[in-house]
Write an enzyme that holds these catalytic residues in place. Sequence first.
Site, PDB file in Angstrom:
ATOM      1  N   ARG A 186      11.353   6.008   0.372  1.00 42.21           N
ATOM      2  CA  ARG A 186      10.997   4.591   0.224  1.00 42.21           C
ATOM      3  C   ARG A 186      11.114   4.189  -1.246  1.00 42.21           C
ATOM      4  O   ARG A 186      10.318   4.603  -2.073  1.00 42.21           O
ATOM      5  CB  ARG A 186       9.581   4.316   0.727  1.00 42.21           C
ATOM      6  CG  ARG A 186       9.169   2.850   0.542  1.00 42.21           C
ATOM      7  CD  ARG A 186       7.958   2.463   1.360  1.00 42.21           C
ATOM      8  NE  ARG A 186       6.720   3.050   0.887  1.00 42.21           N
ATOM      9  CZ  ARG A 186       5.509   2.715   1.352  1.00 42.21           C
ATOM     10  NH1 ARG A 186       5.406   1.801   2.319  1.00 42.21           N
ATOM     11  NH2 ARG A 186       4.422   3.297   0.893  1.00 42.21           N
ATOM     12  N   ASP A 472      -4.052   3.680  -0.994  1.00 44.00           N
ATOM     13  CA  ASP A 472      -2.889   3.458  -1.850  1.00 44.00           C
ATOM     14  C   ASP A 472      -2.909   2.012  -2.314  1.00 44.00           C
ATOM     15  O   ASP A 472      -3.919   1.322  -2.185  1.00 44.00           O
ATOM     16  CB  ASP A 472      -1.582   3.830  -1.141  1.00 44.00           C
ATOM     17  CG  ASP A 472      -1.227   2.889   0.013  1.00 44.00           C
ATOM     18  OD1 ASP A 472      -1.944   1.889   0.239  1.00 44.00           O
ATOM     19  OD2 ASP A 472      -0.211   3.148   0.693  1.00 44.00           O
TER      20      ASP A 472
END
Length: 571
Positions: A186, A472
């Site tokens: 990603r 996160d």
Amino acid sequence: MVSFETFLPTNNPVQRKNSGTMGYDVPEGVDIRGRYDPEFSKILTRDALQFVTDLQREFRNHIKYAMECRREAKMRYNNGGLPGFDPATKYIREGEWVCAPVPAAVADRRVEITGPVERKMVINALNSGAKVFMADFEDALSPSWENLMRGHVNLRDAVNRTITFHDQARNKVYKLNDQTAKLFVRPRGWHLPEAHIFIDGEPTTGCLVDFGLYFFHNYANFRKAQGQGFGPFFYLPKMEHSREARIWNNVFDRAEKWAGIEKGSIRATVLIETLPAVFQMNEILYELRDHSVGLNCGRWDYIFSYVKTFQGHPNRLLPDRVQVGMAQHFMRSYSDLLIHTCHKRGVHAMGGMAAQIPIRDDPAANQAALDLVRKDKLREVKAGHDGTWAAHPGLIPACMEVFTNNMANAPNQIHSMKRQDASVLIEDDLLQSPRGVRTMEGLRLNTRVGIQYLAAWLTGAGSVPLYNLMEDAATAEISRVQNWQWLKYGVELNGDGLGVKVNLDLFGRVVEEEMARIEREVGKEKFKKGMYKEACKLFTRQCTAPVLDDFLTLDAYNNIVMYHPVGSSRL
């Protein structure tokens, strides 16, 4: 939004290589401001940098236009507008087209694990028993120069199967098993710059650096070893419109042509993690139809995006973030429509993240957490999802068991769960305000999590265990924008029975008290050595700003950019 111009050179431009001083060999128009390292120079070769430079020059104006369209859309929403389906692309939504067939190499994606591109993490994730490891340059990574470059070294070694790690504290050597998860990567979102690499006098687009360096060094070996003739494989984050998917599709076409590989070799899954994008799912798949392997419910960022999209709508205030789950109508509708859309187009519909982490010192609490994970995964597989995400290897057996027991030995549910009932979902279903209450504990948790995450991010950790959950950037963003929204509208904390309204004085007291609690929890020594005070200042400023910043990490990025006087050379 912080623009690229934020990172333009000041009166102290980067110095050129001095005689006898090592520096990166760069093409014309490229300056590297990051620290020189011989290992990094094997990634930042002249040819690799030329590949990234060509991508940047070809697509930068398209990217800038897409970001300007985001700003225009935000103005519409702030003035009372609502996102919705585009009448101009109705023919795409109602058409009978399908995406290219899913490659056999990634047909089975029942459980995927995610994490940053840190060396030990890469090995453990690939060995975890998951079907896929999504190596993350985005929300789970603090994008310091060191983290990014070491990440590329780690992924190169992983693709080449030469990666090892010696944990000196445990005197243990980690290496890859014979069977490993499939690797997806990603890159960062379109909005994030890479301020350590300048091309033609401006910072490079972060995702083009991430994609370009990884693809250049790994496409050939990946296709032989992992892709069965396809790949590399990617996850694409933070898109808001199909025009952004079109740029990615053109980047993929350009890379395939450069490498001399077949069109459609590169495959990507798009995270639907912004509210505007849920109305563009068909269009996004259409743009990427030769390169797509599906969509993913990025549900934490989706909640963040809901607040951000409706920052100017006082009638759409969220309850405590712990109450905004998949049982909420707008979240369930989003998941159901994603499944219907993906399966209609012949690709994977991936479920959301299980953020729990094992609670080793409390078996009862650990069992309760696992029960919640199983319940959530059972909901996903019965709804029709083809796979799901886990943040920790300890969750993989439970997630795998649930999906395996409910998928009738098939690798996915693309052809067996069409979810035609979801075809009737309308805009109101996707926009319905979530129900619940707001509490003082919700305000405190937002503040405590936001500050601690940001403190870790500033010191190089982008994925942080807090209160038995893996946090996160997405969950930190929910904390930030919810605090901002509650402060802006002076909301009443109606779940405590006290009728307290959120204002600057209350927030100031909460920040002070939560900082004291953080110090108690982490210990005075760690608190003193950490960047908690800096994080507190930054987080507080973001929560109390008159205008909501688009991303916490754009502002915070200024604190981790470190220029070195000698980085580039032209030999």
